[in-house]
Design a protein around this motif. Sequence first.
Motif, PDB file in Angstrom:
ATOM      1  N   ARG A   1      -2.915   2.208 -30.469  1.00  0.00           N
ATOM      2  CA  ARG A   1      -3.257   0.887 -30.623  1.00  0.00           C
ATOM      3  C   ARG A   1      -4.008   0.437 -29.502  1.00  0.00           C
ATOM      4  N   ASN A   2      -4.835  -0.440 -29.582  1.00  0.00           N
ATOM      5  CA  ASN A   2      -5.670  -1.015 -28.714  1.00  0.00           C
ATOM      6  C   ASN A   2      -6.592  -0.463 -27.584  1.00  0.00           C
ATOM      7  N   GLN A   3      -7.100   0.794 -28.260  1.00  0.00           N
ATOM      8  CA  GLN A   3      -8.173   1.597 -27.720  1.00  0.00           C
ATOM      9  C   GLN A   3      -9.178   1.514 -28.446  1.00  0.00           C
ATOM     10  N   LEU A   4     -10.550   1.258 -27.524  1.00  0.00           N
ATOM     11  CA  LEU A   4     -11.919   1.236 -28.235  1.00  0.00           C
ATOM     12  C   LEU A   4     -12.162   2.601 -28.534  1.00  0.00           C
ATOM     13  N   ALA A   5     -12.928   2.639 -29.933  1.00  0.00           N
ATOM     14  CA  ALA A   5     -13.414   3.979 -30.180  1.00  0.00           C
ATOM     15  C   ALA A   5     -14.538   3.818 -31.374  1.00  0.00           C
ATOM     16  N   THR A   6     -15.420   4.547 -31.343  1.00  0.00           N
ATOM     17  CA  THR A   6     -16.485   4.676 -32.505  1.00  0.00           C
ATOM     18  C   THR A   6     -15.907   5.998 -33.157  1.00  0.00           C
ATOM     19  N   ILE A   7     -15.794   5.479 -34.444  1.00  0.00           N
ATOM     20  CA  ILE A   7     -15.383   6.403 -35.576  1.00  0.00           C
ATOM     21  C   ILE A   7     -16.512   6.664 -36.610  1.00  0.00           C
ATOM     22  N   ILE A   8     -16.895   7.949 -36.691  1.00  0.00           N
ATOM     23  CA  ILE A   8     -17.906   8.288 -37.849  1.00  0.00           C
ATOM     24  C   ILE A   8     -17.200   9.264 -38.635  1.00  0.00           C
ATOM     25  N   ASN A   9     -17.225   9.068 -40.133  1.00  0.00           N
ATOM     26  CA  ASN A   9     -16.448   9.618 -41.019  1.00  0.00           C
ATOM     27  C   ASN A   9     -17.833  10.347 -41.894  1.00  0.00           C
ATOM     28  N   TYR A  10     -17.449  11.472 -42.519  1.00  0.00           N
ATOM     29  CA  TYR A  10     -18.579  12.230 -43.188  1.00  0.00           C
ATOM     30  C   TYR A  10     -17.704  12.962 -44.334  1.00  0.00           C
ATOM     31  N   PRO A  11     -18.216  13.014 -45.524  1.00  0.00           N
ATOM     32  CA  PRO A  11     -17.977  14.085 -46.484  1.00  0.00           C
ATOM     33  C   PRO A  11     -18.260  15.485 -46.156  1.00  0.00           C
ATOM     34  N   LYS A  12     -17.834  16.372 -46.526  1.00  0.00           N
ATOM     35  CA  LYS A  12     -18.251  17.825 -46.201  1.00  0.00           C
ATOM     36  C   LYS A  12     -17.975  18.905 -47.318  1.00  0.00           C
ATOM     37  N   ASP A  13     -18.968  19.769 -47.378  1.00  0.00           N
ATOM     38  CA  ASP A  13     -18.794  20.830 -48.168  1.00  0.00           C
ATOM     39  C   ASP A  13     -18.513  20.384 -49.723  1.00  0.00           C
ATOM     40  N   GLY A  14     -19.437  19.300 -50.061  1.00  0.00           N
ATOM     41  CA  GLY A  14     -19.307  18.760 -51.605  1.00  0.00           C
ATOM     42  C   GLY A  14     -18.056  18.046 -51.767  1.00  0.00           C
ATOM     43  N   ARG A  15     -17.094  17.919 -50.978  1.00  0.00           N
ATOM     44  CA  ARG A  15     -16.017  17.095 -50.987  1.00  0.00           C
ATOM     45  C   ARG A  15     -16.028  15.732 -50.245  1.00  0.00           C
ATOM     46  N   PRO A  16     -15.339  14.847 -50.833  1.00  0.00           N
ATOM     47  CA  PRO A  16     -15.312  13.375 -50.144  1.00  0.00           C
ATOM     48  C   PRO A  16     -14.426  13.392 -48.734  1.00  0.00           C
ATOM     49  N   HIS A  17     -14.826  12.401 -48.090  1.00  0.00           N
ATOM     50  CA  HIS A  17     -13.895  12.289 -46.857  1.00  0.00           C
ATOM     51  C   HIS A  17     -12.706  11.503 -47.566  1.00  0.00           C
ATOM     52  N   LYS A  18     -11.581  11.949 -47.228  1.00  0.00           N
ATOM     53  CA  LYS A  18     -10.181  11.937 -47.885  1.00  0.00           C
ATOM     54  C   LYS A  18      -9.023  11.902 -46.801  1.00  0.00           C
ATOM     55  N   ALA A  19      -8.300  10.851 -46.585  1.00  0.00           N
ATOM     56  CA  ALA A  19      -7.220  11.056 -45.816  1.00  0.00           C
ATOM     57  C   ALA A  19      -6.226  10.122 -46.122  1.00  0.00           C
ATOM     58  N   VAL A  20      -5.087  10.292 -45.801  1.00  0.00           N
ATOM     59  CA  VAL A  20      -3.954   9.702 -45.857  1.00  0.00           C
ATOM     60  C   VAL A  20      -3.455   8.832 -44.357  1.00  0.00           C
ATOM     61  N   VAL A  21      -3.509   7.754 -44.348  1.00  0.00           N
ATOM     62  CA  VAL A  21      -3.349   6.678 -43.341  1.00  0.00           C
ATOM     63  C   VAL A  21      -1.792   6.095 -43.246  1.00  0.00           C
ATOM     64  N   MET A  22      -1.285   6.082 -41.882  1.00  0.00           N
ATOM     65  CA  MET A  22      -0.075   5.517 -41.934  1.00  0.00           C
ATOM     66  C   MET A  22      -0.195   4.613 -40.625  1.00  0.00           C
ATOM     67  N   HIS A  23       0.239   3.320 -40.883  1.00  0.00           N
ATOM     68  CA  HIS A  23       0.259   2.459 -39.790  1.00  0.00           C
ATOM     69  C   HIS A  23       1.637   2.644 -39.103  1.00  0.00           C
ATOM     70  N   LEU A  24       1.736   2.630 -38.015  1.00  0.00           N
ATOM     71  CA  LEU A  24       3.064   2.311 -37.202  1.00  0.00           C
ATOM     72  C   LEU A  24       3.044   1.127 -36.346  1.00  0.00           C
TER      73      LEU A  24
END
Length: 268
Positions: free
Chosen positions: A62-85
């Motif tokens: 947390r509290n860290q500046l970041a640029t995040i760039i997400n891409y689909p790849k190999d014909g598959r969508p960008h897909k992720a499970v995200v858990m907030h702690l």
Amino acid sequence: MDFHIKYITPDIKLSTYDDKLFKTETVFEFHMLVWFISGETKIIQADRSYHFTSGDIFLIPRNQLATIINYPKDGRPHKAVVMHLTTERLKEFYSHIDTEQTIIRKDPEIFSFSNHPLLESCLASLIPYFEMTQPFPENIASLKIMESISILREINPDIDRVLADFEEPGKINLVDFMEKNYMFNMPLERFGYLTGRSLSTFNRDFRKTYQETPQRWLTQKRLELAFYHLTEKNKKPSDIFMEVGFEDLSHFSYAFKKQYGYAPSMIR
């Protein structure tokens, strides 16, 4: 943008999108544990960058500046499970653990746990729950989050210094912070928060330090960084405009031409 989010609870979600890319510059309020199912992500911080792809698992503090760039790849969508702690859950977890000797405060890095079987099995077990139509029991969601924290500590005992640190940003040196993080296109309120200042105090201290408004100074610094990348690194404008803090290529080109008298594409 074809973007979908499914929630088990507000702290556990499955994100999917099929567009060319999705870019954001942000500071996360909570630690985020992410497991990539498909696609790829580039995370850019002031002094380092990361690249993650299918199967990777990582923790963004947390509290860290970041640029995040997400891409689909190999014909598959960008897909992720995200858990907030969340801080609330972590305080509950650590209330029974003595970590006084382990917390050494320093700028936390992103932790990578690529293809770790314990974490992957824990996060993969969540997938069927996203298809539920009835509310997911909060007590079970809490158990899954606590399980993830326990696994993280088992894999990397040093992670306590991040997860068990509940301090909020204090007032820090403005010049040191801004010279390191000017390329992140964040609201001034967030710059103020991360330097331990209200917006009005941030603006006052900034003008006193730089004899310039934050907006003008930020634009100038970002253009100087872009000029360096174009001339010294031989990069293309389309490759760097987001990394230096501009929202879109046309705005970057306009600002660059106004500053230097010619379009950035003319450098090459």
